[in-house]
Design a protein around this motif. Structure first.
Motif: not given
Length: 472
Positions: A252-262
């Protein structure tokens, strides 16, 4: 020494063939477990065939009552079950408790669905020649279900097969994982006291060739298997015309965008990557972070990983226990070594100690390495950067598996784009792919299997529609 009998047609039976069962962590003796042979498998199928009509005639109220009583008894014995799971499989006890609680929910959901197994009315008077005709559709149980389950969720994945079978009115023959038989046999003792028809269930610890004989036998109507892709597709090839449900894992993959709550993303990713030593088919195996926030996210992931509790699974603060056996740890070690030989960098972990493998982060990993393109089923996760969202989606799809994926973003258009584009059975927004609740339709595409679990959806697979045409 304790001998644990199997269940044949609802009754405890001892057999001459046994195996020694041991605690995964400290290898203490857990007793001798009786093994079913081919004759026992044939007898279970014969009993299930005889029980088929009686199970089908059980009222929805009777099925609901059985399932609710199972849930009540599991709840009453939840601490005992949790410690058995931990002893058998090395799952940290806090996670074992959570699994037992989920299994209670699974039986309760199935109890509700037992009352909702309804059909539909179909209008047939669409042509002059069909005026005065009406169609009624009702679902009927297909027959005996052969259920084969893995070690990593030894009560809840069993519940996801046994509970829908009972709700649908189907006899069920369970082949539990050899590493997790005591959990399944405890469920058998619960079922045995609930007045189900003789032959309604059997629980058969057995060798793989005996399990294959169950799958091949025409007296079985459904095969529901959770396990490796290799074994699942082998069984599919010999199952004949049976209805198949296959849940075969993924990477499984996770994608994290710049607007996410890091911070939220980092905490959830670390848990999703390493809980139960990564022995979860929807564990976080590949992380794709936008280049704008990749360094910050990676630094936080490494900080949180350094705090992960590793050790005795009976301790409350442990998240990573042993792998199921040393062979599994050796395999994980060899896969990481392969990646390093091909240019990967180990940021933390990368070390084995017997059955333990330290939580590991890798970067600069070639896509052709096993830790990228196969199911690692261990505490190893790959981190990569991306420039644009389309590239991240393409990278996530670059896999023979398609079970679930996670996307962290506040952008609704990007979330919908991911939903439309990702080739998986489920897209989890602002959480990791490891998320699952037991009423949801759960399953994958591509190499990750066929069909969906979740009581409602499994009941649909365990039943078939029949049409009655009425002429008024």
């Amino acid at each position: 020494m304790t001998t644990h009998p199997l269940f044949l047609a609802g009754a405890e039976v001892t057999t001459p063939s046994t195996f020694r069962h041991r605690n995964t962590y400290d290898h203490q003796d857990l007793g001798e477990v009786c093994l079913a042979g081919r004759n026992d498998a044939a007898a279970a199928l014969s009993a299930a065939s005889h029980a088929r009509s009686r199970m089908a005639r059980l009222s929805s109220g009777a099925r609901e009552s059985v399932l609710r009583r199972v849930a009540e008894q599991i709840h009453a014995r939840q601490e005992e079950l949790a410690h058995i799971i931990t002893a058998e499989t090395g799952k940290p006890v806090s996670l074992s408790r959570g699994e037992v609680q989920r299994s209670v929910s699974t039986f309760e959901i199935a109890a509700e669905e037992a009352k909702r197994n309804v059909g539909e009315v179909v209008a047939l008077d669409t042509l002059p020649s069909s005026e005065g005709r009406l169609g009624l559709v009702k679902r009927f149980p297909r027959g005996a279900v052969v259920a084969i389950t893995p070690f990593n969720f030894p009560i809840n994945l069993v519940a996801h097969k046994v509970a829908p079978a009972i709700a649908a009115g189907c006899p069920v023959i369970l082949k539990p994982a050899p590493q997790a038989v005591l959990t399944a046999l405890m469920l058998g003792r619960i079922l045995a006291g609930l007045g189900l028809p003789e032959g309604a269930f059997s629980i058969l610890p057995c060798a793989n060739d005996v399990a294959e004989s169950l799958v091949r036998d025409d007296r079985a109507a459904v095969v529901s298997f959770t396990g490796s892709a290799r074994v699942g597709w082998q069984l599919a090839a010999v199952a004949g015309r049976k209805r198949l449900l296959l849940e075969l894992g993924g990477n499984a993959a996770v994608i994290v965008e710049p607007d996410a709550d890091l911070e939220v993303a980092a905490q959830r990713i670390v848990t999703g990557a390493f809980a139960n030593a990564g022995q979860v088919c929807i564990k976080v195996q590949r992380v794709f972070a936008h280049e704008k926030i990749a360094d910050k996210l990676l630094a936080r992931l490494l900080e949180l990983t350094a705090r992960v509790g590793v050790g005795d699974p009976a301790h409350e603060d442990v998240l990573v226990g042993p792998l199921i056996d040393e062979a599994a740890a050796l395999r994980v070690e060899s896969w990481v070594q392969e990646a390093v030989r091909q240019g990967a960098n180990v940021l933390c972990g990368g070390a084995r100690d017997g059955q333990f493998y330290r939580p590991t982060w890798l970067t600069d990993v070639p896509e052709t390495t096993k830790v990228c393109c196969e199911e690692v089923f261990g505490p190893v996760t790959v981190f990569a950067r991306y420039h644009d969202f389309e590239a991240a989606l393409a990278a996530a799809n670059s896999s023979e598996f398609g079970l679930q994926a996670g996307v962290f973003t506040r952008s609704l258009p990007l979330a919908l784009q991911a939903f439309e584009t990702l080739e998986v059975g489920g897209v989890i927004l602002n959480d990791v792919p490891t998320y699952r609740v037991d009423q949801m339709p759960y399953g994958g595409i591509k190499g990750s299997g066929l069909g969906r679990e979740g009581p409602k959806y499994a009941i649909e697979a365990f039943t078939e529609p029949r049409l009655l045409v009425i002429k008024t």
